[in-house]
Enzyme design. Structure first.
Site, PDB file in Angstrom:
ATOM      1  N   HIS A 152      27.505  86.633 -22.727  1.00 40.19           N
ATOM      2  CA  HIS A 152      27.066  86.785 -24.190  1.00 40.19           C
ATOM      3  C   HIS A 152      25.802  85.643 -23.592  1.00 40.19           C
ATOM      4  O   HIS A 152      24.865  85.620 -24.225  1.00 40.19           O
ATOM      5  CB  HIS A 152      27.150  87.052 -25.391  1.00 40.19           C
ATOM      6  CG  HIS A 152      28.055  85.418 -25.452  1.00 40.19           C
ATOM      7  ND1 HIS A 152      28.408  85.347 -27.190  1.00 40.19           N
ATOM      8  CD2 HIS A 152      28.346  85.006 -25.136  1.00 40.19           C
ATOM      9  CE1 HIS A 152      28.995  84.379 -26.968  1.00 40.19           C
ATOM     10  NE2 HIS A 152      29.108  83.513 -25.960  1.00 40.19           N
ATOM     11  N   HIS A 153      26.089  84.927 -23.381  1.00 42.41           N
ATOM     12  CA  HIS A 153      24.464  84.107 -23.270  1.00 42.41           C
ATOM     13  C   HIS A 153      23.743  83.468 -21.717  1.00 42.41           C
ATOM     14  O   HIS A 153      22.868  82.598 -21.933  1.00 42.41           O
ATOM     15  CB  HIS A 153      24.990  82.264 -22.605  1.00 42.41           C
ATOM     16  CG  HIS A 153      26.345  81.804 -23.946  1.00 42.41           C
ATOM     17  ND1 HIS A 153      25.821  81.728 -25.513  1.00 42.41           N
ATOM     18  CD2 HIS A 153      27.575  81.320 -24.220  1.00 42.41           C
ATOM     19  CE1 HIS A 153      26.879  81.348 -25.934  1.00 42.41           C
ATOM     20  NE2 HIS A 153      27.727  81.618 -25.709  1.00 42.41           N
ATOM     21  N   ALA A 154      23.731  84.998 -21.067  1.00 38.24           N
ATOM     22  CA  ALA A 154      23.040  84.839 -20.046  1.00 38.24           C
ATOM     23  C   ALA A 154      21.540  85.570 -21.041  1.00 38.24           C
ATOM     24  O   ALA A 154      21.889  87.051 -21.421  1.00 38.24           O
ATOM     25  CB  ALA A 154      23.370  86.125 -19.458  1.00 38.24           C
TER      26      ALA A 154
END
Length: 300
Positions: free
Chosen positions: A119-121
């Site tokens: 989810h940090h992309a």
């Protein structure tokens, strides 16, 4: 039947300082098969991820530079680990697994990816050990193929799903719910559809009370027809990076609450594993295994 995405590519070998968190991708399916929660034939190896699927969530220039390993040193450093051809293969394999899990969730109600929850992309960059956003790619694929019209992303990793929030900013078909440590990474938060920042030391009772009230409200108001659940276990009190205070039983009740509500709403759900950084690998594997055990009990 519970179908589970897993590939040997998930066990990508990194330098020693990065290797410990990767061990769970090998140990978790072994544990689930050993204890009889799943059988080996319930695992499936993801196929190829198509470029057009990637480009529904990511910029073409970012993908070109990532796939050709031509990101700058600063960009690579921000992702947290060294890049290689096999690492890029791993990331595309994980995203393909989440895409394929969607079809099984539509058929059986629930499906799991042993990895995922990256989810940090962002659309144009990677951060925090995430290069491609598998949930965003899979959600965009569902929408593009008219397999869903309103998607809820339930992100309960201890870190805010900042990349997911940015990708779906302004998209009325995707509701991003992120419940995370308010003072944890990332320092600069993005704007999710709903952000719930928790104080350091939040315990089982308070956590579950906040989650139940907010998730029920979102389900009632948004009325989704598909869900993704990022089930990170870095909420545990034993986690080196988490700063919350959930017990193993509290984490299990969190998963029970989410899965039961999805089941009651007849909401197909794809579960991804997210983070987990406890000192003992057994704590990580056990917490993740509980999520699978509950799915078997609730759905099958």
């Amino acid at each position: 039947m519970l179908r589970v995405a897993w590939s040997k590519a998930y066990n990508h070998r990194l330098p020693d300082k990065h290797r410990f968190p990767m061990m769970k991708y090998e140990l978790l399916p072994e544990q689930l098969i050993y204890e009889g929660t799943i059988k080996e034939d319930q695992l499936f190896a993801p196929g190829l991820l198509q470029i057009e699927q990637i480009l529904r969530a990511h910029d073409a220039d970012y993908w070109r530079r990532l796939s050709s390993q031509s990101l700058s040193a600063a960009e690579i450093r921000k992702t947290g680990f060294p890049h290689s051809e096999s690492l890029i293969e791993r990331e595309t394999n994980i995203a393909a697994g989440t895409v394929e899990c969607c079809r099984f969730a539509l058929q059986y109600g629930v499906s799991f990816n042993v990895a995922g929850g990256t989810h940090h992309a962002f659309t144009d960059r990677g951060e925090g050990f995430c290069l491609l956003n598998d949930m965003a790619i899979a959600a965009s694929d569902l929408l593009a193929n008219s397999l869903a019209s309103k998607i809820l992303i339930i992100d309960l990793d201890v870190h805010q799903g900042n990349g997911t929030a940015q990708i779906f900013t302004g998209n009325k078909q995707v509701f991003t719910l992120s419940m995370h440590g308010a003072r944890n990474y990332p320092a600069k938060k993005e704007q999710s559809s709903l952000d719930i920042g928790l104080a350091d030391g939040t315990d089982d009772k308070l956590y579950l009370k906040i989650l139940e009230a907010n998730l029920k409200s979102v389900l009632d108001d948004f009325q989704p027809d598909f869900a993704f659940y990022q089930a990170g276990v870095d909420v545990l009190a034993t986690d080196k990076l988490g700063r919350l205070a959930l017990s193993q039983s509290g984490c299990k009740e969190r998963d029970r609450l989410v899965l039961q509500l999805c089941r009651e709403c007849r909401l197909p759900v794809v579960v991804t594993m997210g983070g987990g950084y406890s000192e003992k690998i057994n704590d990580i594997v056990e917490a993740h295994a509980n999520t699978f055990r509950l799915a078997q009990d609730i759905y099958f």
